[in-house]
Design an enzyme around this catalytic site. Sequence first.
Site, short mmCIF file in Angstrom:
data_model
loop_
_atom_site.label_atom_id
_atom_site.label_comp_id
_atom_site.label_asym_id
_atom_site.label_seq_id
_atom_site.Cartn_x
_atom_site.Cartn_y
_atom_site.Cartn_z
N ASP A 1 0.86 -1.19 0.00
CA ASP A 1 0.00 0.00 0.00
C ASP A 1 0.89 1.23 0.00
O ASP A 1 1.89 1.28 0.72
CB ASP A 1 -0.90 0.01 1.24
N ASP B 1 1.06 5.23 0.74
CA ASP B 1 0.38 6.34 1.42
C ASP B 1 1.20 7.61 1.20
O ASP B 1 2.00 8.01 2.03
CB ASP B 1 0.24 6.02 2.91
N GLU C 1 1.29 11.44 0.94
CA GLU C 1 0.53 12.61 1.36
C GLU C 1 1.33 13.89 1.09
O GLU C 1 2.07 14.33 1.95
CB GLU C 1 0.17 12.50 2.83
#
Length: 609
Positions: free
Chosen positions: A380, A382, A384
């Site tokens: 995954d 992530d 940001e």
Amino acid sequence: MRFRHRAAAGFATLLLPLAGLVGLADPAHAATAEATASFTKTTDWGTGFGGQWTIKNTGSSSISSWTVEWDFPSGTSVGSAWDADVTNAGNHWTAKNKSYNGTLAPGASVSFGFNGSGSGSPSNCTLNGGSCDGGTTVPGDSPPSAPGTPTASAVTDTSAKLSWGAATDDKGVKNYDVLRDGKVVSTVTTTSYTDTGLTAGTDYSYTVQARDTADQTGPVSGAVAVHTTGGGSGTPPATGDAVKLGYFTEWGIYGRNYNVKNLVTSGSAAKVTHINYAFGNVTNGQCAIGDAYADYQKTFTADQSVSGTADTWDQPLAGNFNQLRELKAKYPNLKILWSFGGWTWSGGFAQAAANPTAFADSCYNLVNDPRWADVFDGIDIDWEYPNACGLSCDTSGAAAFKNVLSALRAKFGSSKLVTAAVTADGSAGGKIEAADYAGAAQYVNWYNVMTYDFFGAWDAQGPTAPHSPLTSYSGIPKAGFTTADAIAKYKSVGVPSSKLLIGIGLYGRGWTGVTQDAPGGTATGPAAGTYEQGIEDYKVLKTSCPVTGTVAGTAYAHCGSNWWSYDTPSTIAGKMSWAKSQGLGGAFFWEFSGDTSDGELVNAISSNL
């Protein structure tokens, strides 16, 4: 996601036997078989150590508070402590529960920790004035051994018979607790039990623990997996089935004392389909280990371990990775992904995006390291945020996110999961428009849309607003900052509904200095939180600041001068209903440790999806 503060990691783990280290109360003051307290040195660096006490309710009624007292030899003392109020009078030390962890249901346990100086060990331990070993009239009574791993027979659509080998005890075994998915379902005096009222075509996990004549419980047995007949094949969720995903944080094992085993004892592991392990680092254009000690070095004691067996110093793999491996053995259909980046480490994605192929190669080699390749079912990301600002601002360009996901899919192939946590900024000209999320969608199994943290006490004076609104409402501080707006924008740019998961925060955000009940009030700053200003776990807020009202599909609470917003089982049910009406692929949440000890929010997500 937020990379929460954590306590510093230590080095090796050393279990100090209770019999050798913890003295016992005078028999006249022995406990009434209600609770035990045991001490563990979690780390030891010579001049100091990490200490942990675990209190367990071994009785049949709830405990409303607890006090542990002990003596340290001269030269040994407690420094910083967490999850208890620790004081001393000379060499005598007293630890009392916090407001949020004093109540223990029968069979429940709680731990508190501290950093100590010196090299001594505790003695003369008392718990609520009685013996720390839970004995009634004979201090020093040892708990029973683990029973044999149960075997299952006569499995039907709605029942299963379990049998197990007897446990042993120095004073005699009184009975056995039978646990289904970590919860006691029956207490029996024999070594067999037939569990009824089950659901057809469903996976269950059973363990057994023995009780002695002083009502002390021993370690749980190994687990047996049971799949009831009928109702389907029991295969992993097929494409199109709802995803129920939770984040497990590597640092939760420190101050929060939230271990992989808690996923079992809370019942949450049986209610999710996927777990994201957070976080791996992104540095020098590569995927990297986030915390080696937590990930694969820390050894867990038997009571902390999913299997009920203590780690040894020389085993090939320890840490959370080994615990996740044990979890998958209990729940064979559970899928685990390794999540990289997060709020703190997203700055590394700019360099990764400069050479996506090299980045994908590094991630593949790390996730599939032979020591833990069987643990992870995919990766995954992530980030940001791509081509936008988070902790730092990224200028990699609109195509960078798509290029990184394309390289990861090419490297990991179709048999592994590739997913991403993505912004929920549905405002005009906002973060969704900054990157090619539609183009990247073809390479992912799904997006975790972070539909929380829209509003919070980083705006110290307010206005107060729910941090996870489902829909807009009159007076919302910023248009487009809602779950519905975010999902609508992703759909409008071409991301399939089935690849979008709605996000739930298992925590609240709050302000202080607030006089107004309804949203939109002024404030003077963030409300106090256990680990971070302006944020608090649901398990604390549900009792410390109960719900006052609801707005835009979520709840808020005004107590004293504090104002909080958070989701409840009721608001989650509404959000899950909405997600189904939108044809979404499922739901995810941040993160397990914010829930109650019996996983009531995870259950609300699972049962309503």
